[in-house]
Design a protein around this motif. Structure first.
Motif, PDB file in Angstrom:
ATOM      1  N   PHE A 159      23.445   2.621  16.976  1.00  0.00           N
ATOM      2  CA  PHE A 159      22.868   1.278  17.589  1.00  0.00           C
ATOM      3  C   PHE A 159      21.745   1.183  16.260  1.00  0.00           C
ATOM      4  N   ASP A 160      21.199  -0.262  16.264  1.00  0.00           N
ATOM      5  CA  ASP A 160      20.213  -0.582  15.493  1.00  0.00           C
ATOM      6  C   ASP A 160      18.749  -0.123  16.121  1.00  0.00           C
ATOM      7  N   LEU A 161      18.752  -0.180  17.334  1.00  0.00           N
ATOM      8  CA  LEU A 161      17.546   0.011  18.064  1.00  0.00           C
ATOM      9  C   LEU A 161      17.767   0.865  19.646  1.00  0.00           C
ATOM     10  N   VAL A 162      16.802   1.740  19.784  1.00  0.00           N
ATOM     11  CA  VAL A 162      16.891   2.307  21.073  1.00  0.00           C
ATOM     12  C   VAL A 162      15.608   2.272  21.788  1.00  0.00           C
ATOM     13  N   VAL A 163      15.996   1.987  23.150  1.00  0.00           N
ATOM     14  CA  VAL A 163      14.925   1.665  24.127  1.00  0.00           C
ATOM     15  C   VAL A 163      14.748   2.640  24.990  1.00  0.00           C
ATOM     16  N   GLY A 164      13.762   3.313  25.370  1.00  0.00           N
ATOM     17  CA  GLY A 164      13.629   4.378  26.814  1.00  0.00           C
ATOM     18  C   GLY A 164      12.903   3.456  27.808  1.00  0.00           C
ATOM     19  N   ALA A 165      13.727   3.196  28.923  1.00  0.00           N
ATOM     20  CA  ALA A 165      13.061   2.403  30.033  1.00  0.00           C
ATOM     21  C   ALA A 165      13.543   3.471  31.153  1.00  0.00           C
ATOM     22  N   ASP A 166      13.320   4.711  30.892  1.00  0.00           N
ATOM     23  CA  ASP A 166      13.974   5.737  31.995  1.00  0.00           C
ATOM     24  C   ASP A 166      12.833   6.459  32.782  1.00  0.00           C
ATOM     25  N   GLY A 167      11.744   5.593  32.755  1.00  0.00           N
ATOM     26  CA  GLY A 167      10.599   6.212  33.835  1.00  0.00           C
ATOM     27  C   GLY A 167       9.764   7.100  33.376  1.00  0.00           C
ATOM     28  N   LEU A 168       9.047   7.601  34.655  1.00  0.00           N
ATOM     29  CA  LEU A 168       7.547   8.531  34.538  1.00  0.00           C
ATOM     30  C   LEU A 168       8.350   9.780  33.768  1.00  0.00           C
ATOM     31  N   HIS A 169       9.524  10.396  34.056  1.00  0.00           N
ATOM     32  CA  HIS A 169       9.751  11.521  33.678  1.00  0.00           C
ATOM     33  C   HIS A 169      10.752  11.375  32.312  1.00  0.00           C
ATOM     34  N   SER A 170      10.708  10.265  31.336  1.00  0.00           N
ATOM     35  CA  SER A 170      11.587   9.843  30.663  1.00  0.00           C
ATOM     36  C   SER A 170      12.260  10.856  29.679  1.00  0.00           C
ATOM     37  N   GLU A 171      13.467  11.091  29.687  1.00  0.00           N
ATOM     38  CA  GLU A 171      14.090  12.020  28.972  1.00  0.00           C
ATOM     39  C   GLU A 171      14.228  11.556  27.200  1.00  0.00           C
ATOM     40  N   LEU A 172      14.269  10.287  27.121  1.00  0.00           N
ATOM     41  CA  LEU A 172      14.056   9.821  25.662  1.00  0.00           C
ATOM     42  C   LEU A 172      12.885  10.019  25.248  1.00  0.00           C
ATOM     43  N   ARG A 173      11.773   9.942  26.178  1.00  0.00           N
ATOM     44  CA  ARG A 173      10.338   9.928  25.608  1.00  0.00           C
ATOM     45  C   ARG A 173      10.156  11.655  24.850  1.00  0.00           C
ATOM     46  N   ALA A 174      10.764  12.559  25.647  1.00  0.00           N
ATOM     47  CA  ALA A 174      10.545  13.893  25.638  1.00  0.00           C
ATOM     48  C   ALA A 174      11.332  14.047  24.209  1.00  0.00           C
ATOM     49  N   MET A 175      12.466  13.453  24.073  1.00  0.00           N
ATOM     50  CA  MET A 175      13.327  13.616  22.865  1.00  0.00           C
ATOM     51  C   MET A 175      12.391  13.104  21.613  1.00  0.00           C
ATOM     52  N   ALA A 176      12.081  11.928  21.834  1.00  0.00           N
ATOM     53  CA  ALA A 176      11.503  11.344  20.437  1.00  0.00           C
ATOM     54  C   ALA A 176       9.929  11.536  20.290  1.00  0.00           C
ATOM     55  N   PHE A 177       9.364  11.625  21.331  1.00  0.00           N
ATOM     56  CA  PHE A 177       7.713  11.989  21.324  1.00  0.00           C
ATOM     57  C   PHE A 177       7.322  13.408  21.392  1.00  0.00           C
ATOM     58  N   GLY A 178       7.763  14.058  22.510  1.00  0.00           N
ATOM     59  CA  GLY A 178       7.340  15.409  22.685  1.00  0.00           C
ATOM     60  C   GLY A 178       7.284  15.526  24.028  1.00  0.00           C
ATOM     61  N   PRO A 179       6.837  16.724  24.506  1.00  0.00           N
ATOM     62  CA  PRO A 179       7.020  17.260  25.997  1.00  0.00           C
ATOM     63  C   PRO A 179       6.155  16.248  26.905  1.00  0.00           C
ATOM     64  N   HIS A 180       6.642  16.192  28.141  1.00  0.00           N
ATOM     65  CA  HIS A 180       6.040  15.412  29.285  1.00  0.00           C
ATOM     66  C   HIS A 180       4.499  15.586  29.506  1.00  0.00           C
ATOM     67  N   GLU A 181       4.305  17.028  29.249  1.00  0.00           N
ATOM     68  CA  GLU A 181       2.924  17.421  29.485  1.00  0.00           C
ATOM     69  C   GLU A 181       1.924  16.684  28.624  1.00  0.00           C
ATOM     70  N   ARG A 182       2.271  16.270  27.420  1.00  0.00           N
ATOM     71  CA  ARG A 182       1.416  15.642  26.434  1.00  0.00           C
ATOM     72  C   ARG A 182       1.023  14.258  26.829  1.00  0.00           C
ATOM     73  N   PHE A 183       1.657  13.609  27.688  1.00  0.00           N
ATOM     74  CA  PHE A 183       1.547  12.234  27.888  1.00  0.00           C
ATOM     75  C   PHE A 183       1.192  11.876  29.596  1.00  0.00           C
ATOM     76  N   LEU A 184       1.602  12.869  30.535  1.00  0.00           N
ATOM     77  CA  LEU A 184       1.458  12.541  32.078  1.00  0.00           C
ATOM     78  C   LEU A 184      -0.037  12.941  32.302  1.00  0.00           C
ATOM     79  N   ARG A 185      -0.565  12.157  33.016  1.00  0.00           N
ATOM     80  CA  ARG A 185      -2.174  12.412  33.631  1.00  0.00           C
ATOM     81  C   ARG A 185      -2.014  12.193  35.025  1.00  0.00           C
ATOM     82  N   HIS A 186      -1.684  13.367  35.695  1.00  0.00           N
ATOM     83  CA  HIS A 186      -1.688  13.642  37.204  1.00  0.00           C
ATOM     84  C   HIS A 186      -3.096  12.971  37.889  1.00  0.00           C
TER      85      HIS A 186
END
Length: 418
Positions: A159-186
């Protein structure tokens, strides 16, 4: 590959979107209208029904209008007339109406179950968008010209572009940016909701009982199916540590923490084991310095969850989808330029809504001797903050940008005329 296919490959941007709740199909609508070839992949085997009631205020209502979906969305709304807060005996303490503040008050003019809104968006896009259910992105590798994606089902595509719109626990975010705990603020709270039989006589009015001393509340709201109702629980839980996929553990936690709440809570909890759509998760925000990396970008809760405490998660998703597709098309599908403009337009809007979410979460904290006093919400500053959170983003008409299906008479349609 034929010559025609090769030409099409290089002239039509191909975009993969992960997630088929609200943000994903909303983005698919705008990408398709801007001329892209869109694929949406969703790990669930089908659209997820039910869910909490979400709303559209201010600029989000304008986006729905520009999509040409105002009538369809309103037809699927819960038709909530207003809300009563009640004491433990069911006596009304305070009343809010749906037309308060021009439809942008405690109960919004447009209130709809998340699953019903997702169905409207899916029905609108299913003919022009490829949907893949029961699969997910298992891996991706990007280069200067595109992204190679491996699906869990074994398929491999580019694909030319990939968009992660897969929610709070985004698997794509973890793949492309790092583990959830880096970004989640409880935010120190837990939210649960599920549908129950309407044995409570609800008739267009939402009812909520809050126990200020324990930071707990139970809410019942009407839905379109008058034989059922949507139940919701809030509880203060700064020590929350339950797997968001472990349903049995979640139900056990809810029963334990809601014991003794009173009002109708025991009757609602009695339906925990027979409800078809139970959901529980931490109330959390996603805070990131950037929402894109190369040819991968995030949208909605995956990028900037403001938490249910803001009341604006759906609005952020709808507005973000409009802006992201528009800025990409205006930049000639150059990801660097398009993503930068998307972030620049959206970030102040996101930050205002996240501030609202944090403030509302504080009002539900368990009071203690060392707690900081709550701010004066009657002050002018709060009204200004709410204004920025509801209407604080410009919706460009994207004059000169291709638009294949603008509703007649809309600003977008007018701007697309030669």
């Amino acid at each position: 590959m034929s010559g025609d296919d090769s030409k099409r490959e290089h002239t039509v941007p191909r975009v993969l979107v992960a997630g088929a709740s609200v943000a994903g199909p909303a983005l698919a609508h705008w990408l398709r209208r801007r001329g892209a070839e869109v694929t949406v992949v969703e790990r669930a085997p089908e659209l997820r029904p039910g869910g909490q009631a979400v709303d559209a205020r201010g600029v989000a209502r304008e986006v729905i209008g520009r999509m040409g979906l105002d009538a369809a969305v309103r037809a699927a709304c819960t038709d909530t007339a207003g809300a009563h807060t009640v004491d433990a005996g069911g006596q009304v303490l305070e009343t809010f109406h749906a037309d308060d503040d021009g439809g942008d008050g405690f109960i919004a003019d447009i209130e709809i179950l998340r699953g019903d809104l997702a169905q409207v968006l899916y029905d609108d896009t299913r003919e022009g968008v490829e949907y893949i259910f029961g699969d997910r992105i298992a891996g991706l590798t990007q280069d200067a010209d595109g992204v190679d994606v491996v699906f869990a089902g074994g398929d491999r595509r580019r694909f030319d572009l990939v968009v992660g719109a897969d929610g709070l626990h985004s698997e794509l975010r973890a793949m492309a940016f790092g583990p959830h705990e880096r970004f989640l603020r409880h935010l120190g709270h837990v939210l649960a909701f599920y549908s129950v039989p309407n044995e409570f006589g609800l008739d267009r009015w939402l009812l909520e009982h809050q126990d200020q001393g324990s930071g707990r509340s139970v809410l019942l709201r009407p839905i379109q199916d008058a034989t059922r109702a949507m139940a919701m629980f809030y509880l203060a839980a700064p020590d929350f540590d339950v797997d968001h996929r472990d349903i049995a553990a979640q139900k056990a936690l809810l029963r334990e923490r809601m014991a003794g709440l009173g009002w109708l809570a025991p009757d609602v909890l009695a339906h925990l084991d027979d409800t078809p759509d139970f959901y529980l998760d931490q109330v959390a925000q996603v805070v990131m310095d950037r929402w894109s990396s190369g040819r991968v970008v995030l949208l909605g809760d995956a990028a900037f969850s403001s938490s249910p405490m803001s009341g604006q998660g759906t609005g952020l998703a709808l507005v973000g989808a409009y802006v992201l597709a528009g800025e990409l098309a205006a930049a000639g599908w150059d990801p660097g330029a398009g993503f930068a403009r998307y972030e620049a337009r959206m970030r102040p809007f996101v930050e205002a809504n996240q501030e609202i979410g944090r403030l509302n979460a504080r009002t539900r904290d368990i009071p203690g001797p060392d707690a900081e006093p709550l701010p004066d919400f009657a002050g002018e500053w709060f009204g200004e903050l709410v204004g920025r959170a509801v209407n604080g983003v410009e919706l460009p008409d994207y004059a000169g940008v291709a638009d294949s299906a603008a509703p007649a008479g809309s600003p977008v349609a007018a701007s697309a005329k030669p």
